[in-house]
Design a protein around this motif. Sequence first.
Motif, short mmCIF file in Angstrom:
data_model
loop_
_atom_site.label_atom_id
_atom_site.label_comp_id
_atom_site.label_asym_id
_atom_site.label_seq_id
_atom_site.Cartn_x
_atom_site.Cartn_y
_atom_site.Cartn_z
N TYR A 33 54.14 114.93 86.13
CA TYR A 33 54.96 113.74 85.94
C TYR A 33 55.73 113.43 87.23
CZ TYR A 33 54.50 115.60 81.17
OH TYR A 33 54.03 116.13 79.98
N TYR A 35 59.29 111.17 88.16
CA TYR A 35 60.43 110.41 87.69
C TYR A 35 61.23 109.91 88.89
CZ TYR A 35 59.72 112.54 83.07
OH TYR A 35 59.21 112.93 81.86
N GLN A 37 65.16 108.69 90.04
CA GLN A 37 66.57 108.70 89.66
C GLN A 37 67.39 108.09 90.79
OE1 GLN A 37 68.69 112.53 89.23
NE2 GLN A 37 69.51 111.80 87.29
N MET A 43 67.27 109.19 84.42
CA MET A 43 65.96 109.63 84.87
C MET A 43 64.94 108.63 84.32
SD MET A 43 64.82 112.30 86.56
CE MET A 43 66.08 113.50 86.25
N PHE A 91 61.71 113.00 91.26
CA PHE A 91 61.52 114.33 90.67
C PHE A 91 60.10 114.46 90.14
CE2 PHE A 91 65.68 116.15 90.82
CZ PHE A 91 66.56 115.08 90.81
N ASP A 101 56.28 119.44 75.81
CA ASP A 101 57.63 118.91 75.91
C ASP A 101 58.61 119.81 76.62
OD1 ASP A 101 56.55 117.70 73.01
OD2 ASP A 101 57.51 116.29 74.38
N THR A 102 58.18 120.96 77.05
CA THR A 102 59.03 121.80 77.89
C THR A 102 58.60 121.55 79.32
OG1 THR A 102 59.19 123.45 76.15
CG2 THR A 102 59.82 124.13 78.37
N GLN A 103 59.28 120.60 79.94
CA GLN A 103 58.92 120.24 81.31
C GLN A 103 59.74 121.05 82.30
OE1 GLN A 103 59.27 116.01 81.85
NE2 GLN A 103 57.65 115.54 80.42
N PHE A 105 61.08 120.98 86.08
CA PHE A 105 61.35 120.00 87.12
C PHE A 105 61.52 120.66 88.48
CE2 PHE A 105 62.13 115.84 85.15
CZ PHE A 105 62.07 116.19 83.82
N GLY A 106 61.07 119.94 89.51
CA GLY A 106 61.36 120.36 90.86
C GLY A 106 62.77 119.92 91.26
N PRO A 107 63.21 120.33 92.46
CA PRO A 107 64.57 120.00 92.92
C PRO A 107 64.72 118.57 93.40
CG PRO A 107 63.41 121.25 94.58
CD PRO A 107 62.49 121.19 93.40
#
Lengths: 114, 113
Positions: A33, A35, A37, A43, A91, A101-103, A105-107
């Motif tokens: 994915y 995103y 922000q 997000m 992101f 649904d447990t994603q 995420f990168g920084p």
Amino acid sequence: GPKVLQIPSHQIIDMGQMVTLNCDPVSNHLYFYWYKQILGQQMEFLVNFYNGKVMEKSKLFKDQFSVERPDGSYFTLKIQPTALEDSAVYFCASSSTSNQDTQYFGPGTRLLVL
Amino acid sequence: TQTVSQSDAHVTVFEGDSVELRCNYSYGGSIYLSWYIQHHGRGLQFLLKYYSGNPVVQGVNGFEAEFSKSDSSFHLRKASVHWSDSAVYFCAVRPNSGTYQRFGTGTKLQVVP
């Protein structure tokens, strides 16, 4: 825990130029994915990707945007050409097929378009 | 219109207090609900999720959330907050028919020592 890496962490670019944001997802994940922000706000979903194809994309995913993951390497978001309104933190996230649904995420990559 | 809303933009509590962060949704059908935490300058971290079964779900670091179909809510709670809980908390919804999560606008929690 599992980590998602993003390269670069910051990018400053002139309007009209091309930029590629790189994401190294969790190794056994197959859902990816992007995103967007802006200024620590909401997000916003851009696009998701599975089995080499885009599954869904939002209206924020303009024609100038593209994603790919060639040969299992980085999952990339390319913007060509960039516009001022593309300035944001991008992101990347990944999730497994068994736990979509447990994603993780990168920084984030902080993109500034001048 | 399908939405996920977090009515409180900012919440301030003292260390050791309990806190509830609110999330309401307006989706029909089956949905997956999640909470994420975002510390300043970092990516989101998964806290917990709900799809079915016991409406109270436990997450990491003492967080729990309760699903209420009648109230269309999935509020996040913690009995005793620590200063390190200061962050922005995002509620997310994925319709069973959809492929991605929609995030709320976030609630910034400030824990005062």
